[in-house]
Design a protein around this motif. Structure first.
Motif: not given
Lengths: 280, 106
Positions: B6-8, B10, B18, B20, B83, B98-100
């Motif tokens: 789960r990545i945020r 901002n 970030v 994670v 990203k 994973d990427e965000a």
């Protein structure tokens, strides 16, 4: 010697501050909890639970998407805060976990034994490996589902139903169980949860007959237990308390467990639900 | 296959913040199961974060990191809409990327 004197001076200077500091301890613990909340691994369980809800499983290769948690088939939003409640199709008062077990049987075709086989997550502290439901490194479908469904009630008001005669009966039975003292220690729920300001080591014990305490306690389970690295459900909470009281094992999804949860939910009525939370 | 992270990500001022959350057992190898047998070690060894093809964070981890680790960091030079890619590699050779997308934020 000099260092000793300096230390003594420092101690003398800090001592008067200790008392307000102690008063601030609770506040600091609150702040710590808030910081932890941001990194709550319960989110990982919630994500898996949402997937599992939609996953076709069991002999009938069906998902749980038509499962009725009390607000109609498939309605998950707000379901948790309205449970336990009476279900006409089973003729029983059910909490979330027993209801999910019912749906696994009726929709997915599992046997009741299969549906209840592994209700709790398995990778806990070594002390709970005697738990017949656990095994190291094994996940519980039930726990993942509970995490997601509970999260869909976050921010809502706890409003269990106690209008049906069977709901009232469950409430009364739960109350009796709460005050019932027995076992080798002559213990009962009330021993720890019947007085204000009690604690075990550093854990404050909620007084369940006090609405504010009960709301906070009920409103923060299920929770991710940092010390066990696992998400724990309400059924587990009851099971573990009963074990700690040296009572006979509380059967998963039994009427006794649901009665206790019904009683606690009613005590917490009106509180804001904020789970899955993060716990010590 | 390991569960997704789960990545945020901002923007906070001119930095990218970030957060994670990784799903991983992080077994130390020191614990024993109910039968008394040692539970084999299983933990994340390397974490790397890339942005625009450049590594912005690289970490070597061990068994002292908790189960389901949480990683929080900031880096310079990121832009909203772009990203960040995060990869972990564990001692059994399992890998997850994973990427965000970086959100605007305040």
């Amino acid at each position: 010697m000099r260092i000793d004197r300096v230390l003594a001076g420092v101690l003398a200077a800090t001592l008067p501050c200790l008392s307000p500091a102690q008063q601030d301890t609770q506040k600091e613990i609150e702040r710590y909890r808030q910081m932890l909340q941001e990194s709550n691994p319960a989110e990982l369980y919630e994500a898996r639970g949402e997937e599992l809800w939609k996953t076709r499983r069991g002999p009938r290769n069906a998902s749980l998407e038509r499962c009725d948690l009390g607000l109609g088939p498939g309605v998950v939003k707000g379901a948790y805060v309205r449970l336990p409640r009476y279900f006409a199709d089973t003729g029983r008062v059910q909490d979330l976990e027993s209801r999910l077990a019912t749906c696994m049987v009726t929709l997915q075709g599992f046997t009741p034994e299969e549906a209840r086989r592994k209700p709790f997550s398995g990778t806990g502290a070594p002390m709970i490996t005697t738990d017949p439901f656990s095994g190291v490194g094994q996940r519980s479908v039930m726990t993942d589902l509970v995490a997601w469904i509970a999260s869909e009630s976050r921010g809502m008001t706890i409003a269990p139903s106690v209008s049906h005669p069977k709901e009232r009966l469950a409430y009364q039975a739960g109350e009796r169980l709460f005050y019932y003292r027995a076992g080798p220690y002559d213990f009962g729920c009330v021993t720890c949860h019947g007085e204000e300001g009690k604690r075990i080591r550093l854990q404050n014990l909620p007084k369940m007959t006090n609405a504010k305490d009960a709301q906070r306690a009920f409103g923060t389970w299920p929770g991710y237990r940092v010390s066990e690295g696992e998400l724990r459900s309400m059924q587990w909470r009851m099971w573990e308390c009963v074990r700690q009281m040296r009572f006979p094992e509380l059967e998963f999804a039994s009427d006794a467990s649901i009665a206790l949860i019904t009683y606690l939910a009613k005590q917490a009525e009106g509180g804001t639900f904020d789970a899955p939370a993060i716990k010590r | 296959m390991a569960d997704p992270m789960r990545i945020r990500a901002n923007m906070t001022g001119d930095k990218v913040e970030v957060k994670v959350l990784m799903a991983h057992e992080m077994e130390t190898g020191l614990r024993r199961d109910a039968g008394g047998n040692a539970i084999p070690a299983h933990f994340i060894r390397n974490v790397s974060v890339t942005y625009g093809g450049k590594t912005v964070l690289s970490a070597q981890w061990g068994t002292s990191v908790s189960r389901n680790p949480f990683l929080h960091f900031r880096f310079n030079g990121g832009k909203p809409g772009e990203k960040v890619m995060i990869t972990w590699l564990d001692n059994k050779g399992e890998k997850r990327t994973d990427e965000a997308v970086i959100a605007g934020g305040g």
